[in-house]
Design a protein around this motif. Structure first.
Motif, PDB file in Angstrom:
ATOM      1  N   ASN A   1      82.122  58.426  14.860  1.00  0.00           N
ATOM      2  CA  ASN A   1      82.653  58.585  16.224  1.00  0.00           C
ATOM      3  C   ASN A   1      82.655  60.042  16.689  1.00  0.00           C
ATOM      4  N   LYS A   2      81.892  60.899  16.001  1.00  0.00           N
ATOM      5  CA  LYS A   2      81.737  62.278  16.442  1.00  0.00           C
ATOM      6  C   LYS A   2      80.356  62.465  17.059  1.00  0.00           C
TER       7      LYS A   2
ATOM      8  N   ILE B   1      73.572  63.844  19.752  1.00  0.00           N
ATOM      9  CA  ILE B   1      73.597  63.060  18.518  1.00  0.00           C
ATOM     10  C   ILE B   1      74.968  62.433  18.356  1.00  0.00           C
ATOM     11  N   GLY B   2      75.007  61.146  18.120  1.00  0.00           N
ATOM     12  CA  GLY B   2      76.257  60.445  17.851  1.00  0.00           C
ATOM     13  C   GLY B   2      76.238  59.860  16.451  1.00  0.00           C
ATOM     14  N   ILE B   3      77.323  60.059  15.715  1.00  0.00           N
ATOM     15  CA  ILE B   3      77.424  59.505  14.362  1.00  0.00           C
ATOM     16  C   ILE B   3      78.126  58.156  14.459  1.00  0.00           C
ATOM     17  N   CYS B   4      77.309  57.108  14.454  1.00  0.00           N
ATOM     18  CA  CYS B   4      77.804  55.728  14.583  1.00  0.00           C
ATOM     19  C   CYS B   4      78.622  55.550  15.856  1.00  0.00           C
ATOM     20  N   VAL B   5      78.208  56.221  16.904  1.00  0.00           N
ATOM     21  CA  VAL B   5      78.825  56.095  18.218  1.00  0.00           C
ATOM     22  C   VAL B   5      77.740  56.407  19.241  1.00  0.00           C
ATOM     23  N   PRO B   6      77.743  55.771  20.409  1.00  0.00           N
ATOM     24  CA  PRO B   6      76.727  56.092  21.412  1.00  0.00           C
ATOM     25  C   PRO B   6      76.739  57.576  21.762  1.00  0.00           C
ATOM     26  N   ALA B   7      75.564  58.167  21.815  1.00  0.00           N
ATOM     27  CA  ALA B   7      75.475  59.589  22.105  1.00  0.00           C
ATOM     28  C   ALA B   7      75.989  59.911  23.502  1.00  0.00           C
ATOM     29  N   LEU B   8      75.681  59.047  24.472  1.00  0.00           N
ATOM     30  CA  LEU B   8      76.182  59.194  25.840  1.00  0.00           C
ATOM     31  C   LEU B   8      76.740  57.843  26.273  1.00  0.00           C
ATOM     32  N   PRO B   9      78.026  57.588  26.039  1.00  0.00           N
ATOM     33  CA  PRO B   9      78.590  56.261  26.335  1.00  0.00           C
ATOM     34  C   PRO B   9      78.505  55.895  27.805  1.00  0.00           C
ATOM     35  N   ALA B  10      78.591  56.888  28.694  1.00  0.00           N
ATOM     36  CA  ALA B  10      78.603  56.587  30.123  1.00  0.00           C
ATOM     37  C   ALA B  10      77.200  56.420  30.698  1.00  0.00           C
ATOM     38  N   LEU B  11      76.173  56.580  29.880  1.00  0.00           N
ATOM     39  CA  LEU B  11      74.812  56.494  30.383  1.00  0.00           C
ATOM     40  C   LEU B  11      74.403  55.030  30.521  1.00  0.00           C
TER      41      LEU B  11
ATOM     42  N   GLY C   1      71.761  56.263  19.594  1.00  0.00           N
ATOM     43  CA  GLY C   1      72.415  57.187  18.680  1.00  0.00           C
ATOM     44  C   GLY C   1      71.975  58.616  18.886  1.00  0.00           C
ATOM     45  N   VAL C   2      70.713  58.821  19.298  1.00  0.00           N
ATOM     46  CA  VAL C   2      70.180  60.155  19.591  1.00  0.00           C
ATOM     47  C   VAL C   2      69.401  60.067  20.897  1.00  0.00           C
ATOM     48  N   ILE C   3      69.703  60.970  21.810  1.00  0.00           N
ATOM     49  CA  ILE C   3      69.038  61.008  23.113  1.00  0.00           C
ATOM     50  C   ILE C   3      68.400  62.373  23.298  1.00  0.00           C
ATOM     51  N   GLN C   4      67.132  62.361  23.673  1.00  0.00           N
ATOM     52  CA  GLN C   4      66.386  63.576  23.969  1.00  0.00           C
ATOM     53  C   GLN C   4      66.357  63.791  25.481  1.00  0.00           C
ATOM     54  N   THR C   5      66.688  64.993  25.919  1.00  0.00           N
ATOM     55  CA  THR C   5      66.722  65.319  27.340  1.00  0.00           C
ATOM     56  C   THR C   5      65.818  66.513  27.609  1.00  0.00           C
ATOM     57  N   LYS C   6      64.982  66.378  28.601  1.00  0.00           N
ATOM     58  CA  LYS C   6      64.118  67.486  28.997  1.00  0.00           C
ATOM     59  C   LYS C   6      64.909  68.456  29.865  1.00  0.00           C
ATOM     60  N   LEU C   7      64.931  69.727  29.467  1.00  0.00           N
ATOM     61  CA  LEU C   7      65.764  70.710  30.161  1.00  0.00           C
ATOM     62  C   LEU C   7      65.309  70.937  31.594  1.00  0.00           C
TER      63      LEU C   7
END
Length: 304
Positions: free
Chosen positions: A76-77, A91-101, A108-114
């Motif tokens: 959950n971190k 990066i989320g450890i057993c938790v959604p990386a972006l819950p509101a997305l 678990g891991v989301i890549q974002t283009k800057l």
């Protein structure tokens, strides 16, 4: 007249019945609302458990269970990092990386283009398709089932590998991008690294200040020994009225203890002297009292 009295007494009774009826209706309504709230909380809890924890589809052995237990302090971190180029990662450890997305509840891991953070996001791995393995001082958490590559890696789904290593002195926990291995036809991956003290197997034997069990035992021994001498000295001086060396508690014991240490040192430290090569000679008790001229001393006993 009697009729008026009877009607006059019936009116308060009807009012009491009406009030009781309204109270019972209110209580039943409150009870229903409470029941609905309990049901809603239960559904939300089940829903959050389904979408907010890792799922291990093909791993149910004892080693996996042990690795999951070691991973629990980090669950959950979330961590944020970026590479040396043009992407950032959540990066989320057993938790959604972006819950509101929206549309990415299991990412678990989301890549974002800057350059376009609002529109260009890719799911690198899902917490619903996870694997975990552990060693002595490390845990490897993998998320599979991400978005597929377009032009390379045989268009396979993306995969994230999170290497969590033991660092008992780490205070600020950060994630790092080690590499994005896309120079293969298959089994491409994103590799991240996190240093954290929570997964150290021997952390229960080391205090936060860095003291080990042996150091604690030595400190306790020194404190107890100091209290022994201090209390014993005060007792001997003010209660027993001792003076000088007699103020030391158990003086005779410590004198004998010192003699034993001296004898041991004599035996060990002087065993390599020149007397080792000389033949050892043992004498009985009283041999040193007998001189070589014993016959001369007995001459006066003989008859003349």
């Amino acid at each position: 007249m009697n009729f008026w009295k009877e009607g006059h007494h019936k009116r308060p009774i009807k009012r009491q019945l009406r009030v009781k009826s309204e109270k019972s209706t209110t209580q039943s309504a409150v009870q229903r609302i409470m029941d609905l709230l309990i049901i809603a909380l239960t559904i939300l809890t089940l829903f959050s458990d389904v979408f907010s924890t890792c799922q291990w589809p093909s791993m149910k052995d004892a080693a996996t269970s042990s690795a999951i237990k070691r991973l629990q302090p980090l669950m959950n971190k979330t961590f944020t990092t970026r590479d040396s180029g043009k992407y950032s990662y959540k990066i989320g450890i057993c938790v959604p990386a972006l819950p509101a997305l929206p549309g990415m509840p299991k990412a678990g891991v989301i890549q974002t283009k800057l350059a376009s953070p609002d529109t260009d996001k890719k799911v690198v791995g899902l917490i619903s398709n996870a694997k975990v393995m552990a060693g002595t001082n490390w845990i490897l958490l993998e998320y599979m089932g991400g978005e597929k590559y377009k032009d390379h890696c045989n268009q396979e789904p993306r995969r994230a590998s999170i290497m969590i290593t033991c660092d008992p002195k780490q205070t600020s926990v950060d994630a790092r991008v080690v590499e994005e291995n896309t120079n293969k036809k298959d089994e491409c991956y994103y590799l991240f690294e996190i240093d954290h003290p929570a997964i150290c197997q021997n952390q229960s034997f080391v205090l936060p200040g860095g003291l080990s069990i042996g150091s604690i035992v030595v400190i306790i021994f020194i404190v107890v020994l100091g209290l022994y001498f201090l209390v014993g000295f005060l007792y001997q001086r003010f209660v027993a009225g001792a003076k000088g060396w007699e103020q030391m508690p158990h003086l005779r014991f410590w004198q004998d203890f010192g003699n034993l240490q001296a004898d041991g040192c004599e035996l060990i430290c002087r065993s390599g002297s020149a007397s080792r090569t000389a033949p050892r000679m043992y004498k009985g008790i009283g041999d040193d009292q007998l001189a070589d001229d014993d016959d001369d001393k007995d001459d006066h006993l003989l008859p003349m």
